[in-house]
Design a protein around this motif. Structure first.
Motif, PDB file in Angstrom:
ATOM      1  N   VAL A 195     -30.832 -13.811 -36.786  1.00  0.00           N
ATOM      2  CA  VAL A 195     -29.627 -13.188 -36.004  1.00  0.00           C
ATOM      3  C   VAL A 195     -28.715 -14.476 -35.188  1.00  0.00           C
ATOM      4  O   VAL A 195     -27.477 -14.565 -35.529  1.00  0.00           O
ATOM      5  CB  VAL A 195     -29.985 -12.123 -34.917  1.00  0.00           C
ATOM      6  N   ILE A 233     -26.226  -6.359 -31.176  1.00  0.00           N
ATOM      7  CA  ILE A 233     -26.647  -6.361 -32.351  1.00  0.00           C
ATOM      8  C   ILE A 233     -27.870  -5.978 -32.426  1.00  0.00           C
ATOM      9  O   ILE A 233     -28.883  -6.031 -31.609  1.00  0.00           O
ATOM     10  CB  ILE A 233     -27.020  -7.753 -32.531  1.00  0.00           C
ATOM     11  N   GLY A 234     -28.031  -4.607 -33.164  1.00  0.00           N
ATOM     12  CA  GLY A 234     -29.282  -3.683 -32.961  1.00  0.00           C
ATOM     13  C   GLY A 234     -28.503  -2.657 -32.163  1.00  0.00           C
ATOM     14  O   GLY A 234     -28.591  -2.543 -31.169  1.00  0.00           O
ATOM     15  N   GLY A 235     -28.876  -1.343 -33.038  1.00  0.00           N
ATOM     16  CA  GLY A 235     -28.305  -0.061 -32.354  1.00  0.00           C
ATOM     17  C   GLY A 235     -29.494   0.937 -32.132  1.00  0.00           C
ATOM     18  O   GLY A 235     -29.413   1.923 -32.269  1.00  0.00           O
ATOM     19  N   GLY A 236     -30.794   0.203 -31.750  1.00  0.00           N
ATOM     20  CA  GLY A 236     -31.719   1.139 -31.709  1.00  0.00           C
ATOM     21  C   GLY A 236     -31.954   1.547 -30.114  1.00  0.00           C
ATOM     22  O   GLY A 236     -30.721   1.582 -29.466  1.00  0.00           O
ATOM     23  N   THR A 237     -33.094   1.711 -29.536  1.00  0.00           N
ATOM     24  CA  THR A 237     -33.328   2.313 -28.015  1.00  0.00           C
ATOM     25  C   THR A 237     -32.445   1.572 -27.137  1.00  0.00           C
ATOM     26  O   THR A 237     -31.514   2.033 -26.469  1.00  0.00           O
ATOM     27  CB  THR A 237     -34.654   2.284 -27.858  1.00  0.00           C
ATOM     28  N   GLY A 276     -30.159  -1.269 -27.635  1.00  0.00           N
ATOM     29  CA  GLY A 276     -28.994  -1.389 -28.326  1.00  0.00           C
ATOM     30  C   GLY A 276     -28.047  -0.420 -27.904  1.00  0.00           C
ATOM     31  O   GLY A 276     -26.929  -0.630 -27.475  1.00  0.00           O
ATOM     32  N   HIS A 318     -31.893  -9.463 -19.821  1.00  0.00           N
ATOM     33  CA  HIS A 318     -33.001  -8.394 -20.086  1.00  0.00           C
ATOM     34  C   HIS A 318     -32.574  -7.307 -19.338  1.00  0.00           C
ATOM     35  O   HIS A 318     -32.841  -6.990 -18.261  1.00  0.00           O
ATOM     36  CB  HIS A 318     -34.225  -8.993 -19.440  1.00  0.00           C
ATOM     37  N   PHE A 319     -32.153  -6.051 -20.265  1.00  0.00           N
ATOM     38  CA  PHE A 319     -31.684  -4.790 -19.609  1.00  0.00           C
ATOM     39  C   PHE A 319     -33.304  -4.002 -19.521  1.00  0.00           C
ATOM     40  O   PHE A 319     -34.309  -4.312 -20.326  1.00  0.00           O
ATOM     41  CB  PHE A 319     -30.898  -4.145 -20.539  1.00  0.00           C
ATOM     42  N   VAL A 341     -23.504  -4.135 -34.491  1.00  0.00           N
ATOM     43  CA  VAL A 341     -23.801  -4.708 -35.756  1.00  0.00           C
ATOM     44  C   VAL A 341     -24.988  -4.243 -36.086  1.00  0.00           C
ATOM     45  O   VAL A 341     -26.059  -4.315 -35.307  1.00  0.00           O
ATOM     46  CB  VAL A 341     -23.701  -6.216 -35.902  1.00  0.00           C
ATOM     47  N   GLU A 342     -25.421  -3.721 -37.306  1.00  0.00           N
ATOM     48  CA  GLU A 342     -26.788  -3.246 -37.685  1.00  0.00           C
ATOM     49  C   GLU A 342     -27.026  -4.010 -38.992  1.00  0.00           C
ATOM     50  O   GLU A 342     -26.277  -4.802 -39.808  1.00  0.00           O
ATOM     51  CB  GLU A 342     -26.869  -1.760 -37.807  1.00  0.00           C
ATOM     52  N   ALA A 400     -30.071  -6.933 -29.611  1.00  0.00           N
ATOM     53  CA  ALA A 400     -31.299  -6.131 -29.299  1.00  0.00           C
ATOM     54  C   ALA A 400     -31.995  -5.869 -30.521  1.00  0.00           C
ATOM     55  O   ALA A 400     -31.969  -4.409 -30.813  1.00  0.00           O
ATOM     56  CB  ALA A 400     -30.740  -4.981 -28.283  1.00  0.00           C
ATOM     57  N   THR A 404     -34.429  -9.793 -25.325  1.00  0.00           N
ATOM     58  CA  THR A 404     -35.828  -9.949 -25.515  1.00  0.00           C
ATOM     59  C   THR A 404     -36.841  -9.824 -24.244  1.00  0.00           C
ATOM     60  O   THR A 404     -36.388 -10.006 -23.124  1.00  0.00           O
ATOM     61  CB  THR A 404     -36.568 -11.356 -25.907  1.00  0.00           C
ATOM     62  N   SER A 405     -38.005  -8.844 -24.327  1.00  0.00           N
ATOM     63  CA  SER A 405     -38.888  -8.647 -23.149  1.00  0.00           C
ATOM     64  C   SER A 405     -39.645  -9.798 -22.947  1.00  0.00           C
ATOM     65  O   SER A 405     -40.231  -9.863 -21.750  1.00  0.00           O
ATOM     66  CB  SER A 405     -39.559  -7.506 -23.468  1.00  0.00           C
ATOM     67  N   LYS A 452     -35.271 -12.562 -34.797  1.00  0.00           N
ATOM     68  CA  LYS A 452     -33.922 -12.834 -33.842  1.00  0.00           C
ATOM     69  C   LYS A 452     -33.397 -14.134 -34.128  1.00  0.00           C
ATOM     70  O   LYS A 452     -32.064 -14.351 -33.910  1.00  0.00           O
ATOM     71  CB  LYS A 452     -34.582 -13.028 -32.151  1.00  0.00           C
TER      72      LYS A 452
HETATM   73  P1  NAI Z   1     -35.614  -0.689 -31.743  1.00  0.00           P
HETATM   74  O1  NAI Z   1     -36.721  -0.736 -32.751  1.00  0.00           O
HETATM   75  O2  NAI Z   1     -35.272   0.750 -31.170  1.00  0.00           O
HETATM   76  O3  NAI Z   1     -34.262  -1.020 -32.118  1.00  0.00           O
HETATM   77  C1  NAI Z   1     -34.064  -2.457 -33.010  1.00  0.00           C
HETATM   78  C2  NAI Z   1     -32.817  -2.213 -33.780  1.00  0.00           C
HETATM   79  O4  NAI Z   1     -32.523  -3.403 -34.350  1.00  0.00           O
HETATM   80  C3  NAI Z   1     -33.065  -1.194 -34.878  1.00  0.00           C
HETATM   81  O5  NAI Z   1     -31.945  -0.349 -34.887  1.00  0.00           O
HETATM   82  C4  NAI Z   1     -32.898  -2.177 -36.383  1.00  0.00           C
HETATM   83  O6  NAI Z   1     -32.300  -1.570 -37.493  1.00  0.00           O
HETATM   84  C5  NAI Z   1     -32.026  -3.243 -35.734  1.00  0.00           C
HETATM   85  N1  NAI Z   1     -32.345  -4.598 -36.232  1.00  0.00           N
HETATM   86  C6  NAI Z   1     -33.330  -5.024 -36.867  1.00  0.00           C
HETATM   87  N2  NAI Z   1     -32.956  -6.319 -37.554  1.00  0.00           N
HETATM   88  C7  NAI Z   1     -31.588  -6.434 -37.479  1.00  0.00           C
HETATM   89  C8  NAI Z   1     -30.785  -7.481 -37.954  1.00  0.00           C
HETATM   90  N3  NAI Z   1     -31.198  -8.447 -38.494  1.00  0.00           N
HETATM   91  N4  NAI Z   1     -29.576  -7.292 -37.529  1.00  0.00           N
HETATM   92  C9  NAI Z   1     -29.152  -6.072 -36.936  1.00  0.00           C
HETATM   93  N5  NAI Z   1     -30.033  -5.158 -36.463  1.00  0.00           N
HETATM   94  C10 NAI Z   1     -31.129  -5.457 -36.753  1.00  0.00           C
HETATM   95  O7  NAI Z   1     -36.108  -1.544 -30.582  1.00  0.00           O
HETATM   96  P2  NAI Z   1     -35.741  -1.459 -28.978  1.00  0.00           P
HETATM   97  O8  NAI Z   1     -36.899  -0.934 -28.413  1.00  0.00           O
HETATM   98  O9  NAI Z   1     -34.367  -1.139 -28.962  1.00  0.00           O
HETATM   99  O10 NAI Z   1     -35.887  -2.948 -28.709  1.00  0.00           O
HETATM  100  C11 NAI Z   1     -35.044  -4.053 -28.982  1.00  0.00           C
HETATM  101  C12 NAI Z   1     -35.077  -5.309 -28.154  1.00  0.00           C
HETATM  102  O11 NAI Z   1     -34.972  -5.032 -26.839  1.00  0.00           O
HETATM  103  C13 NAI Z   1     -36.477  -6.064 -28.387  1.00  0.00           C
HETATM  104  O12 NAI Z   1     -36.374  -7.322 -28.293  1.00  0.00           O
HETATM  105  C14 NAI Z   1     -37.283  -5.116 -27.210  1.00  0.00           C
HETATM  106  O13 NAI Z   1     -38.365  -6.129 -26.716  1.00  0.00           O
HETATM  107  C15 NAI Z   1     -36.386  -5.276 -26.070  1.00  0.00           C
HETATM  108  N6  NAI Z   1     -36.442  -4.690 -24.879  1.00  0.00           N
HETATM  109  C16 NAI Z   1     -36.735  -3.220 -25.197  1.00  0.00           C
HETATM  110  C17 NAI Z   1     -37.022  -2.345 -24.131  1.00  0.00           C
HETATM  111  C18 NAI Z   1     -37.718  -0.891 -24.400  1.00  0.00           C
HETATM  112  O14 NAI Z   1     -38.283  -0.390 -23.531  1.00  0.00           O
HETATM  113  N7  NAI Z   1     -37.738  -0.350 -25.563  1.00  0.00           N
HETATM  114  C19 NAI Z   1     -36.803  -2.562 -22.866  1.00  0.00           C
HETATM  115  C20 NAI Z   1     -36.068  -3.950 -22.670  1.00  0.00           C
HETATM  116  C21 NAI Z   1     -36.188  -4.646 -23.851  1.00  0.00           C
END
Ligand code: NAI
Ligand code: 3HC
Length: 685
Positions: A385, A294-298, A300, A425-426, A317-318, A374, A403-404, A382
């Motif tokens: 979700v 869930i979440g296709g950002g960095t 996901g 936690h990846f 899922v986004e 993610a 979650t971090s 969260k």
């Molecule tokens: P991001 O901002 O790059 O990606 C988050 C994604 O979640 C976005 O694509 C957004 O559209 C989507 N999203 C938001 N609400 C949503 C919903 N209700 N349903 C479906 N998708 C939804 O964030 P990032 O960096 O990928 O972080 C995600 C999680 O991973 C966070 O909890 C973060 O703390 C954790 N994390 C991040 C790290 C990092 O270095 N960036 C390392 C380890 C964990």
């Protein structure tokens, strides 16, 4: 019985059966020696095939024996004995022929292998060089250039490359035993090739050694073995066989007893032990045949990529259609970049992408085995979700959060069947970094926890169980690293000096350049959350930089300045002024590299001791793996706690007390003090 000898007409089949990986224990060496003697004496035997039972050919010397005095027959003598056998031996390779395994195969007159075999000399990964003629015979077979590459990197080659370079004589499709026996019998009709010890080495010009030494030294980053291995290959090209063998053996024995080799052996066994935590013995994991993210950002996208690499179908899922497109595009970029770097073929990239369904529809998750969330680091998002997941997923599907810093128990407060919930936690980038912190809540069922470890195995990750606290294991220690780096600035060190010192310690990057790469905004967000909880995080200079929107490379500057399109950190006048302003009240002093390293690393050990005492980490080795695989701590130092043990806890306590007296660190924990007094390296009350 480690060895079985059978007669197949005029060919003797020698089968090694020494699980798990047919390592060359003393007993096996003796059996092979006896086999060579008896088969030489048998007039009915014309040729010998050496083959292995189980998952692999010989994986090398028995690493467990490295801590003990060497016992005869020694491996170099055994290889020479096989080489001098009056009946030609053929090594029949499946799985891996590694280290001493390849050295035995080089003693054989012929080598054949199945198409999926891999062949190499990985000794440098254990801090040693090959010790049974690998550096001397291999250049005689494949030339010094490939030999130098193989021994200095430790990277095995495929059967196809081995065949094209003459390292093996044939690839056997189909049944290996039959193919090898047919090969050995056919070879009897031809004149035998010279044993490798009697062949010369193709020459290379002197410039090769110079350039290769530079490349190897810069890659080694403080590790001794790779350059020493190169020295052995060079000796093999410049001296006669016996002199080169003696040189290699001497180097091997010297390195085998070195602290670096001990550290690398420690990590080797810790990594394997991590996959099978004793507390989960007998607990069956759930089966994993499908996954959703869930979440296709960095994160996901990286997690989805690693799941696809393991062959799992993935549903992504986004929150809306544009975000689905962005998520799929993130994945496409990951696969395209793997193609560009030659890691996968364009066909594999297309196949991986086609195994991902992008959607906004949670109802597609009804039959999925594992779901990893993610989305934004926001407890309300969260929770929402997990509310949806809880409603649509099977009651036995594992639901995980990436979650971090948030408390997983709060995230899962309202879900149905909380025993299936867990933190996974990846680390970023998730398809590259090996570490996976596995964070059970009080309600997580053992089977869910075991599934987390099983998933790590599937994804080729190193799993470490972590308890719930701010930052779990890794990020909690990282917070201390960063605070110490800032304390150093206030006390007179510069960002460049701190980064350089930490690089000299063996880290791939210093703490400031690392923050500039990752972005300062993430930590600023965490500090804001911590202040809201009533805490007082220490980052006076980072706060000032964030207020100026100096978030790192992405904003053109952070701790350093960056020219457009250039990632080289340059000293920043703005930052220097901020530091000078913040440091007005702090006594200034001169810092050498050793002082900087102690001021950063010893407080990390202090925090780790608290983490162990609170049982947030269960074993000191787990902290080592977290630091190595999540933060680039030098593997050859064995990880944070292995380093601490070697350094001596009493010395660490004394240094921490000195730093604390100057206001430069927290005082040593009670537990650390008790360890220092008792002389025991045990971090629990
Ligand atoms: P991001 O901002 O790059 O990606 C988050 C994604 O979640 C976005 O694509 C957004 O559209 C989507 N999203 C938001 N609400 C949503 C919903 N209700 N349903 C479906 N998708 C939804 O964030 P990032 O960096 O990928 O972080 C995600 C999680 O991973 C966070 O909890 C973060 O703390 C954790 N994390 C991040 C790290 C990092 O270095 N960036 C390392 C380890 C964990
Ligand atoms: N000696 C002793 N035990 C070994 C071993 C070795 N060389 N290699 C692996 N093992 C053990 C592991 O510790 C593990 O034990 P466990 O089940 O109790 O945890 C078990 O064998 C299985 O190992 P893996 O989990 O790694 O099994 P995989 O199937 O995933 O991988 C492998 C197999 C690719 C062979 C991998 O084990 C490997 O890379 N092993 C190390 C190979 C190596 O470094 N060889 C060189 C040794 S040094 C040498 O040969 C010096 C010589 O030049 C004189």
């Amino acid at each position: 019985m480690t060895l079985i000898i059978e007669r197949k007409g005029d060919v003797a089949l020698v089968t090694i059966d020494n699980p798990p990986v047919n390592a060359l224990s003393q007993a096996l060496r003796q059996d092979l020696w006896d086999a060579a003697e008896s088969l030489d004496a048998d007039p009915l035997v014309g040729a010998v095939v050496l083959i292995c039972e189980g998952r692999t050919f010989i994986a090398g010397a028995d690493v467990i024996e490295f801590g003990k005095p060497p016992m005869p027959p020694h491996l170099p003598d055994l290889v020479a004995r096989i080489e001098m056998a009056t009946k030609p031996w053929t090594a029949a390779i499946h799985g891996s022929a590694l280290g001493g395994g390849l050295e035995v195969a080089l003693g054989c007159r012929f080598r054949v292998a199945v198409p999926k075999a891999s062949i190499g000399l990985p000794e440098v990964r254990l801090g040693i060089v090959p010790g049974a003629g690998g550096t001397v015979r291999l250049p005689r077979l494949v030339g010094p250039v490939l030999a130098a590459e193989m021994v200095t990197t430790g990277t095995p080659v495929t059967a196809q490359k081995a065949r094209s370079q003459g390292l093996i004589d044939a690839i056997i499709e189909g049944d290996l035993e039959k193919g090898a026996i047919d090969f050995a019998r056919a070879a009897l009709d031809q004149s035998l090739p010279l044993p490798l010890s009697q062949r010369g080495v193709p020459p290379v010009d002197a410039a090769f050694w110079e350039t290769t030494s530079k490349t190897v030294a810069s890659r080694a980053k403080g590790e001794d073995a790779p350059l020493r291995a190169l020295g052995c290959v060079r000796k093999a090209t410049e001296a006669d066989f016996e002199t080169a063998m003696a040189f290699e053996r001497q180097t091997f024995l010297e390195l085998r007893g070195s602290p670096q080799a001990a550290a690398l052996r420690h990590v080797f066994f810790a990594e394997r032990a991590a996959l099978r935590p004793p507390e989960l013995a007998g607990v069956e994991p759930r089966s994993i045949r499908s996954a959703a993210v869930i979440g296709g950002g960095t994160m996901g996208a990286g997690i989805a990529a690693t799941l696809r690499e393991a062959g799992l179908p993935v549903t992504l899922v986004e929150r809306d259609e544009p975000a689905v497109d962005r998520g799929l595009s993130n994945l496409r970029s990951i696969f395209e970049s793997a193609v560009k770097r030659g890691k996968i073929s364009p066909e594999t990239a297309a196949e991986r992408l086609s195994g991902i369904v992008g959607t906004t529809d949670y109802s597609l998750l009804a039959r999925i085995d594992v779901v990893i969330e993610a989305v934004f680091e926001d407890v309300d998002v969260k929770r929402e979700v997990f509310g949806k997941l809880s409603a649509v997923c099977r009651p036995d599907a594992v639901l995980a959060t990436n979650t971090s810093y948030l408390d997983p128990q709060q995230i899962a407060a309202h879900i149905k069947c909380p025993e299936r919930f867990i933190g996974l936690h990846f680390f970023s980038p998730a398809h590259v970094m090996k570490l996976l912190e596995i964070v059970p809540t009080a309600k997580t069922a053992p089977a869910t926890l075991a599934t987390g470890f099983a998933l790590a195995r599937m994804l080729s990750k190193i799993p470490v169980r972590a308890g719930i606290c701010d930052g779990f294991i890794g990020n909690r220690i990282l917070k201390v690293t960063r605070a110490q780096a800032e304390r150093l600035l206030l006390a007179g060190a510069t960002p460049q000096a701190v980064d350089q010192a930490m690089r000299s310690f063996g880290l791939p990057m210093g703490p400031f350049e690392a923050q500039d790469l990752g972005g300062l905004d993430i930590a600023a967000f965490q500090r804001k959350a911590a202040r809201a909880r009533g805490e007082t995080p220490f980052a006076p200079i980072a706060e000032r930089l964030c207020a100026l929107e100096r978030f790192g490379q992405k904003s053109g500057g952070g701790w350093f300045d960056y020219a457009k399109g250039d990632r080289t950190p340059k000293q920043s006048e703005v930052v220097a002024d901020i530091i000078a302003g913040e440091a007005r009240e702090t006594p200034q002093r001169a810092w050498d590299q050793a002082g900087i390293i102690d001021c950063v690393v010893l407080p990390m050990v202090n925090e780790a001791s608290k983490i162990l005492n609170e049982k947030v980490a269960l074993r000191a080795e787990d902290i080592d793996l977290v630091e190595i695989h999540g933060y680039g701590f030098p593997r050859w130092r064995g990880g944070l706690m292995h380093y601490a043990e070697g350094r001596g806890i009493a010395d660490i306590v004394a240094s921490l007390e000195e730093l604390a007296a100057e206001g430069l660190a927290e005082p040593p924990s009670d537990l650390l003090c008790r360890c220092a007094k008792s002389g025991q390296f045990v971090f629990t009350d």
